[in-house]
Design an enzyme around this catalytic site. Structure first.
Site, short mmCIF file in Angstrom:
data_model
loop_
_atom_site.label_atom_id
_atom_site.label_comp_id
_atom_site.label_asym_id
_atom_site.label_seq_id
_atom_site.Cartn_x
_atom_site.Cartn_y
_atom_site.Cartn_z
N CYS A 162 -1.50 -0.97 -2.77
CA CYS A 162 -2.32 0.25 -2.72
C CYS A 162 -2.82 0.58 -1.32
O CYS A 162 -2.92 1.74 -0.95
CB CYS A 162 -3.52 0.10 -3.65
SG CYS A 162 -3.11 -0.32 -5.35
N GLU A 203 -14.85 -4.67 -4.78
CA GLU A 203 -14.49 -5.97 -5.29
C GLU A 203 -14.58 -6.97 -4.14
O GLU A 203 -14.50 -6.60 -2.97
CB GLU A 203 -13.08 -5.95 -5.89
CG GLU A 203 -12.98 -5.04 -7.10
CD GLU A 203 -11.67 -5.15 -7.85
OE1 GLU A 203 -11.71 -5.56 -9.01
OE2 GLU A 203 -10.63 -4.80 -7.26
N ASN A 207 1.07 -4.69 -9.68
CA ASN A 207 1.63 -5.21 -8.43
C ASN A 207 1.14 -6.62 -8.09
O ASN A 207 1.86 -7.40 -7.49
CB ASN A 207 1.34 -4.24 -7.27
CG ASN A 207 -0.13 -3.96 -7.10
OD1 ASN A 207 -0.93 -4.13 -8.02
ND2 ASN A 207 -0.50 -3.51 -5.91
N GLU A 247 -10.71 0.85 -8.27
CA GLU A 247 -9.90 0.58 -7.07
C GLU A 247 -8.61 1.32 -7.26
O GLU A 247 -7.76 0.92 -8.06
CB GLU A 247 -9.69 -0.93 -6.90
CG GLU A 247 -9.27 -1.33 -5.50
CD GLU A 247 -7.78 -1.48 -5.37
OE1 GLU A 247 -7.13 -0.48 -4.98
OE2 GLU A 247 -7.27 -2.56 -5.66
#
Length: 712
Positions: free
Chosen positions: A508, A686, A377, A474
């Site tokens: 997400c 992150e 994405n 993630e």
């Protein structure tokens, strides 16, 4: 992952197009201060327009101005964004009415050279700003967005008029003529050029440029897209290493056309990449942090210099609108690299005082070779999010892009090499799950960072356990967005749109479970549906498009199947709910933004991650109730709350089981803040300084200053 930064950062929520909007007092006061700033700049100029002077003009205290905007620079930036947004909206309105590429070019000219842009007040303000752009990075950012949008519009429409090789040159020339005509009129006391004559001059110039250029290739004649697609090898050791082996196709999801053939990395290629990375990592880690930081800073500058080229490639590969990729995907990746370039020089351990005869210290050392596995994405941004902290800490990385979006990671590898990153420090290996498993199981790799689905994350953990690799995951989400009855409903609707339809819903962290207090649910839905109905689904390369293609036909079918489930399970469809095929979109994977009301927790569209433009609206009446319902999920990536009661906002956020949260906004992810999830949405973080801990290991050192005593 939360990525919807584009329009929220480029143009804040000051609605120049809706003067009749029923604003909160804070919004009215902000607009009042911006109007006072415009008046001040027009009358007395930039330097004389102090914060105190603007406050007096607005009839408020300087402290209140500072409360809303921080300082004079913040107020001036907000004012420039307001003017840019006003011009952007005027341009978009004219473009919607234009028919054909030449008419659209003229619409752009007419908007930028409209009579209202020539009046003395507006001209004076624009001149004041442009005179300060060279001295202010904040104003320069706004100018870059303004220029990028103009050039993107011109390039898009010129492709239908002139040969591809001449599009860029002519677009820049037309933009320069537009700016030049406006500037000459604004600086001329005699007013030698008015709006009508300026538009006529610009139109004649455009016609002359088109007539002198090579015409665009007819759709019925030979075209570059019908030629054999290029073949890309894996990028290992600072160069492409073709093998002639097995390959796969990557396609444009908006058209179905093949963009390139990609060679797959097998065991031999991965082993070779690890061996080269081992040599490169030793050289890279031996550099000082400041030396690594300077090289990474050059990489960030190269990314920004190639923003338009990379944004177009990202749009072709992902189907995302060019209006997003131009201002988010490349820019946010560059911001990330720049951020960690700045941190690199300061990486250190700590000194520990152990008394007069000893002391201790810690060293923060790189892990060695790490692997990054990206999602489709945000392919370029994710490659930057993973590689920047890894390289800043002295590691080497093998990065595997998602097989659906393999192209921009290769460009990032080229940029790192050009910036001076040693051979082997950043490598791109392509392929499917088999290639990913070669990375997660390889004994020479110390860590794996994955962005992907929950199921994939669990498999990575199993593989990593074999050699006790560090893991950062993630993963997915089904995040709640809660709208209380005291919320600014216009802002809450804006947040819900960002939380569901940015990047066609393929984010997400999206807040796809929208809980709205029953008292305001009817008004919220009325505003929401009206705005969704106006959203433009179309060609991703058209700057007017707001919703592009989904990543693939298979994913489109998955999203449509969830829409069918929503209807079958009793949810009320308010808008959307179907594939979009009109206006030449029948070859692409387009789905209309979809809103369901009357949803319950038992429905599939409420419990399962769809990863598409589908919003489920649920009602609530009680704070404790909505918190319990929001937490009733295996996911915990993100959450958002809209309320004017900041005490409530902090209280509710503290009780929500999510790793990344927003109060009165959604999906804004500044690189300075850690990003990640709770529960089954992932492990580790992150971004921010927290990422440094995931790419380094601590070594403890005890230093004796006295004699060594032994009992034997």
């Amino acid at each position: 992952m939360g990525r919807a930064n584009a329009q929220a950062q480029a143009f804040p929520a000051i609605d120049a197009a809706a003067p009749d909007r029923r604003r909160a007092p804070e919004d009215v006061r902000r607009r009042q201060l911006i109007d006072a700033t415009i008046d001040s700049l027009a009358e007395i100029g930039f330097n004389a327009s102090t914060l105190a002077q603007i406050a007096r003009r607005a009839g408020v205290s300087p402290g209140l101005v500072a409360h809303y905007f921080g300082d004079k620079d913040g107020l001036l930036e907000a004012t420039l964004r307001f003017l840019s947004l006003r011009l952007y909206r005027a341009t978009a309105a004219r473009l919607r009415e234009a028919r054909g590429p030449r008419a659209r070019v003229q619409a752009l000219i007419d908007a930028n050279l409209a009579p209202e842009e020539f009046d003395q007040r507006t001209s004076s303000v624009w001149l004041a700003f442009w005179g300060q752009v060279l001295h202010s990075e904040r104003l320069r950012r706004v100018q870059r967005v303004y220029q990028a949008r103009m050039l993107a519009n011109l390039r898009h429409d010129l492709r239908g008029l002139v040969a591809r090789g001449e599009v860029g040159r002519i677009a820049i020339t037309i933009a320069a003529v537009i700016d030049g005509l406006w500037l000459r009129s604004s600086l001329s006391a005699a007013g030698e050029t008015d709006s009508v004559s300026a538009r006529q001059v610009a139109a004649l110039f455009v016609d002359a440029q088109i007539a002198a250029a090579t015409p665009a290739v007819s759709l019925n004649g030979p075209d570059v897209m019908n030629a054999s697609p290029p073949r890309h090898a894996n990028h290992i050791g600072g160069q492409y290493r073709p093998t002639g082996g097995v390959s796969f196709e990557t396609r444009n999801p908006a058209t179905g056309e093949v963009l390139a053939e990609i060679e797959i990395a097998g065991e031999a290629e991965v082993d070779a990449a690890v061996a080269i990375a081992r040599k490169g990592q030793k050289l890279w880690a031996a550099k000082t942090g400041a030396e690594r930081g300077r090289i990474l800073k050059r990489a960030a500058e190269l990314l920004r210099a190639r923003n338009d080229e990379l944004a177009r490639l990202e749009t072709l590969d992902t189907g995302k609108p060019i209006q997003e990729t131009l201002v988010v995907d490349v820019a946010s990746g560059a911001d990330c690299i720049e951020y960690y370039a700045g941190l690199a020089a300061g990486l250190s351990g700590e000194h520990v005082d152990l008394g007069p005869t000893a002391f201790g210290y810690t060293r923060r050392e790189p892990l060695g070779i790490v692997a990054g596995i990206g999602a489709w994405n945000y392919p370029l941004q994710i490659a930057c999010w993973k590689s920047a902290p890894a390289l800043a800490c002295g590691n080497a990385m093998l990065f595997k892009p998602a097989e659906l979006t393999p192209l921009t990671a290769l460009k990032l590898a080229e940029i790192y090499a050009e910036a001076g990153v040693p051979e082997g420090v950043f490598n791109v290996v392509q392929g499917f799950a088999e290639t990913g498993r070669l990375l997660t199981r390889h004994p020479g790799i110390a860590k794996v960072s994955l962005t992907g689905e929950v199921g994939t994350g669990k498999k990575v953990m199993v593989d990593a356990a074999g050699t006790l690799k560090y893991v950062t995951l993630e993963l997915g989400g089904k995040s709640p967005l809660i709208v209380f009855d005291d919320a600014d409903l216009d802002d809450a609707v804006s947040g819900a749109l960002l939380a569901n339809f940015y990047s066609a819903g393929e984010v997400c962290s999206n807040g796809t479970r929208v809980f709205v207090h029953e008292k305001v649910r009817p008004a919220f839905l009325e505003k929401l549906v009206a705005r969704v109905e106006r959203m433009v689904v179309g060609d991703p390369l058209d700057p007017a498009t707001q919703v592009g293609a989904l990543i693939s036909p298979d994913h489109m079918e998955k999203v449509l199947s969830y829409i069918a489930k929503g209807k079958a399970e009793g949810a009320k469809l308010l808008v959307g709910g179907a594939r979009v095929t009109a206006n030449g979109l029948d070859k692409g994977a387009f789905v209309a933004p979809t809103v369901f009301d009357g949803c319950t927790e038992a429905m599939s569209i409420v419990r399962e991650e769809i990863f598409g433009p589908v919003m489920a609206v649920l009602s609530f009446t009680d704070e404790d109730e909505v918190i319990a319902r929001a937490n009733d999920t295996d996911f915990g990536l993100a959450a958002g709350v809209f309320t004017r009661d900041l005490a409530r906002g902090h209280r509710v956020i503290a009780r929500l089981e999510a790793g990344t949260c927003w109060i009165n906004h959604y999906n804004i992810t500044p690189i300075e803040l850690p990003f990640g999830g709770a529960k089954q949405s992932g492990l580790g973080r992150e971004n921010g300084k927290a990422a440094i801990e995931h790419y380094t290991q601590l070594k403890s050192v005890y230093v004796n200053l006295g004699r060594v005593e032994a009992p034997y």
